[in-house]
Enzyme design. Sequence first.
Site, PDB file in Angstrom:
ATOM      1  N   GLU A 147       0.828  -1.137  -0.049  1.00 43.29           N
ATOM      2  CA  GLU A 147      -0.001  -0.066   0.128  1.00 43.29           C
ATOM      3  C   GLU A 147       0.841   1.284  -0.006  1.00 43.29           C
ATOM      4  O   GLU A 147       0.179   2.398  -0.204  1.00 43.29           O
ATOM      5  CB  GLU A 147      -0.923  -0.019   1.127  1.00 43.29           C
ATOM      6  CG  GLU A 147      -0.403   0.032   2.705  1.00 43.29           C
ATOM      7  CD  GLU A 147       0.078  -1.343   3.071  1.00 43.29           C
ATOM      8  OE1 GLU A 147       0.524  -2.071   2.368  1.00 43.29           O
ATOM      9  OE2 GLU A 147       0.154  -1.584   4.316  1.00 43.29           O
TER      10      GLU A 147
ATOM     11  N   CYS B  70      16.254  -6.519   0.372  1.00 39.12           N
ATOM     12  CA  CYS B  70      16.500  -7.791   1.196  1.00 39.12           C
ATOM     13  C   CYS B  70      17.791  -8.449   0.945  1.00 39.12           C
ATOM     14  O   CYS B  70      18.149  -9.273   1.872  1.00 39.12           O
ATOM     15  CB  CYS B  70      15.149  -8.778   0.822  1.00 39.12           C
ATOM     16  SG  CYS B  70      15.266  -9.224  -0.838  1.00 39.12           S
TER      17      CYS B  70
ATOM     18  N   GLU C 219      16.980  -6.420  11.581  1.00 44.20           N
ATOM     19  CA  GLU C 219      17.014  -6.014  10.158  1.00 44.20           C
ATOM     20  C   GLU C 219      16.698  -4.508  10.183  1.00 44.20           C
ATOM     21  O   GLU C 219      15.477  -4.226  10.520  1.00 44.20           O
ATOM     22  CB  GLU C 219      16.053  -6.930   9.481  1.00 44.20           C
ATOM     23  CG  GLU C 219      16.181  -6.220   7.954  1.00 44.20           C
ATOM     24  CD  GLU C 219      14.955  -7.010   7.006  1.00 44.20           C
ATOM     25  OE1 GLU C 219      13.772  -7.155   7.375  1.00 44.20           O
ATOM     26  OE2 GLU C 219      15.297  -7.205   5.918  1.00 44.20           O
TER      27      GLU C 219
HETATM   28  P1  NAD Z   1       5.758  -5.723   5.371  1.00 40.82           P
HETATM   29  O1  NAD Z   1       5.803  -7.511   5.960  1.00 40.82           O
HETATM   30  O2  NAD Z   1       5.349  -4.878   6.064  1.00 40.82           O
HETATM   31  O3  NAD Z   1       4.666  -6.001   4.201  1.00 40.82           O
HETATM   32  C1  NAD Z   1       4.599  -7.103   3.084  1.00 40.82           C
HETATM   33  C2  NAD Z   1       3.276  -7.139   2.397  1.00 40.82           C
HETATM   34  O4  NAD Z   1       2.207  -7.604   3.614  1.00 40.82           O
HETATM   35  C3  NAD Z   1       2.619  -6.069   1.943  1.00 40.82           C
HETATM   36  O5  NAD Z   1       1.713  -6.269   0.988  1.00 40.82           O
HETATM   37  C4  NAD Z   1       1.693  -5.527   3.247  1.00 40.82           C
HETATM   38  O6  NAD Z   1       0.312  -4.761   2.872  1.00 40.82           O
HETATM   39  C5  NAD Z   1       1.444  -6.719   4.000  1.00 40.82           C
HETATM   40  N1  NAD Z   1       1.298  -6.561   5.399  1.00 40.82           N
HETATM   41  C6  NAD Z   1       1.856  -5.558   6.115  1.00 40.82           C
HETATM   42  N2  NAD Z   1       1.290  -6.047   7.464  1.00 40.82           N
HETATM   43  C7  NAD Z   1       0.379  -6.891   7.360  1.00 40.82           C
HETATM   44  C8  NAD Z   1      -0.197  -7.857   8.528  1.00 40.82           C
HETATM   45  N3  NAD Z   1      -0.166  -7.628   9.683  1.00 40.82           N
HETATM   46  N4  NAD Z   1      -0.837  -8.856   8.043  1.00 40.82           N
HETATM   47  C9  NAD Z   1      -0.953  -9.293   6.658  1.00 40.82           C
HETATM   48  N5  NAD Z   1      -0.385  -8.567   5.634  1.00 40.82           N
HETATM   49  C10 NAD Z   1       0.217  -7.484   6.122  1.00 40.82           C
HETATM   50  O7  NAD Z   1       7.038  -5.621   4.278  1.00 40.82           O
HETATM   51  P2  NAD Z   1       7.559  -4.382   3.533  1.00 40.82           P
HETATM   52  O8  NAD Z   1       7.860  -3.418   4.761  1.00 40.82           O
HETATM   53  O9  NAD Z   1       6.494  -3.901   2.522  1.00 40.82           O
HETATM   54  O10 NAD Z   1       8.746  -5.016   2.987  1.00 40.82           O
HETATM   55  C11 NAD Z   1      10.190  -4.952   3.644  1.00 40.82           C
HETATM   56  C12 NAD Z   1      10.345  -6.256   4.068  1.00 40.82           C
HETATM   57  O11 NAD Z   1      10.303  -7.525   3.181  1.00 40.82           O
HETATM   58  C13 NAD Z   1      11.884  -6.475   4.484  1.00 40.82           C
HETATM   59  O12 NAD Z   1      11.750  -7.155   5.925  1.00 40.82           O
HETATM   60  C14 NAD Z   1      12.510  -7.288   3.454  1.00 40.82           C
HETATM   61  O13 NAD Z   1      13.574  -8.103   3.847  1.00 40.82           O
HETATM   62  C15 NAD Z   1      11.566  -8.059   2.853  1.00 40.82           C
HETATM   63  N6  NAD Z   1      11.734  -8.740   1.589  1.00 40.82           N
HETATM   64  C16 NAD Z   1      12.257 -10.110   1.492  1.00 40.82           C
HETATM   65  C17 NAD Z   1      12.534 -10.271   0.211  1.00 40.82           C
HETATM   66  C18 NAD Z   1      12.920 -11.756  -0.018  1.00 40.82           C
HETATM   67  O14 NAD Z   1      13.181 -12.151  -1.130  1.00 40.82           O
HETATM   68  N7  NAD Z   1      13.192 -12.404   1.159  1.00 40.82           N
HETATM   69  C19 NAD Z   1      12.425  -9.573  -0.980  1.00 40.82           C
HETATM   70  C20 NAD Z   1      11.905  -8.047  -0.758  1.00 40.82           C
HETATM   71  C21 NAD Z   1      11.840  -7.771   0.571  1.00 40.82           C
END
Ligand code: NAD
Length: 499
Positions: free
Chosen positions: A179, A284, A384
């Site tokens: 979002e 990531c 992280e």
């Molecule tokens: P996030 O976990 O906050 O959000 C990811 C998704 O989950 C979004 O679409 C969000 O709307 C949804 N979300 C958020 N809170 C939620 C909840 N309580 N319940 C259900 N869904 C929820 O992550 P972010 O801040 O958008 O992205 C950064 C994170 O993603 C970092 O930890 C990064 O390391 C990780 N990441 C990992 C990889 C990988 O390949 N391992 C790749 C990219 C990013």
Amino acid sequence: MTAPARITHFIDGSPWGGQAERTSPVYNPATGEQTGELDLASGDLVGEAVAAAHTAFAEWGRTSLAKRVQVLFRFRELLNERKGEIAALITAEHGKVLSDAEGEVARGLEVVEFACGIPHLMKGGYSESASTGVDVYSIRQPLGVCAVISPFNFPAMVPLWFLPVAIATGNTVVLKPSEKDPSAAQAIVELWHEAGLPGGVLQLVHGDKEAVDALLTHPDVKAVSFVGSTPIAKYVYETGTAHGKRVQALGGAKNHMLVLPDADLDLAADAAINAGFGSAGERCMAISALVVVDSVADELVAKISERMASLRTGDGTRGTDMGPLVTAAHRDKVAGYIDAGEEAGATLVVDGRGGDVDADGEGFFVNPTLFDHVSSQMSIYTDEIFGPVLSVVRVATYDEGLDLINANPYGNGTAIFTNDGGAARRFQDEVQVGMVGINVPIPVPVSYYSFGGWKNSLFGDSHAHGTEGVHFFTRGKVVTSRWLDPSHGGINLGFPQNA
Ligand code: NAD
């Protein structure tokens, strides 16, 4: 100041025409200005999107490989033509500099190109005369409706890790992007439809936990590909599998770069800068912990801090090296970690709180930061941070460095810098991490290999794209067939044996 643009869902081939009960602001993080107002989906709306995808699956799942691939090739051409526009949308909402955003789209494009070869990738095996007069062959079939839930940090590339493979293999998809920066995904979904993808094959729903929960529990969603932070990835994996779905949930990371005394220290310093501060550390696969054998640590720290002096932070459209963090809250969190590192007694070599920034307005900036003498108990090491903060942890030997990396609960990416082939070979064997670089700081696999970490960096069995992606989005079936000829027949109640 212009009014924030409305950003809405895309269901069954058209933008959603309804009135959202809840919305959320989207910012340009370089200026701090609100540029968009995003409609957030209710559970009912997610149900509508899944229903459209479910209906479309009946047709798309049976569409010939030749026709599916024609859409992929057209999409590939359109994405290539419009990659500049998509990169600009990424920079405007995520903040990463334009060249980095272009690189992100290019890596997504690679997966589209991989998926253009799906007829070859879906080929099964065939054994003629496995038994007398009996042939055996395997086929792979699509699953049905798949959900893709993506994070803010790669708003185009992460959806493109999954959509091309899911669609090429005959599934229909509901995509829920972050979002925080939804417009790149929006543009990509529109391009798919321009490429001729039938209406209900790909839906876009914007939303937060409510939308995610609706996808995780909907009986018609067969598989979930999630990428995000570790706690949410774990939750998604546990909830999705408890509801009978196939789930791959990629989580957070803490990536280490081990520098041995025989490494080329200039190469290592450049790599540390690029992998630590590229995309403001919001990758990531970013390097956040430099594990340096003590005898070369002073020299390496000096080389890194010297290079940091020339880095320009600012608005990513102005040719700067590093952009802002995604939100004001995230900027404050990262700055809080720098406070905590200082309080815990780490040596703050370069302080990124404050300093020059080339941008207008009140953007969400933290400048590149370097800590030395970091210990494995400090929060700047254990957590992280997801910001431009590099921590140097000094070790006495290779073994001590390896043990530190292997003790870490994350296992996404890692790198070793050395000129000793034997040491590098030992490291690739011994390190408990899913993606390993040898004198390469960000070892993101090419699209025909699979992307994924170990331990708390991935929940589930399948990594993204490559052959593991094809397997994730398909189910195997084995057919044993006999066409009667005059030599067969007769009753036999015994268990079938090959003859
Ligand atoms: P996030 O976990 O906050 O959000 C990811 C998704 O989950 C979004 O679409 C969000 O709307 C949804 N979300 C958020 N809170 C939620 C909840 N309580 N319940 C259900 N869904 C929820 O992550 P972010 O801040 O958008 O992205 C950064 C994170 O993603 C970092 O930890 C990064 O390391 C990780 N990441 C990992 C990889 C990988 O390949 N391992 C790749 C990219 C990013």
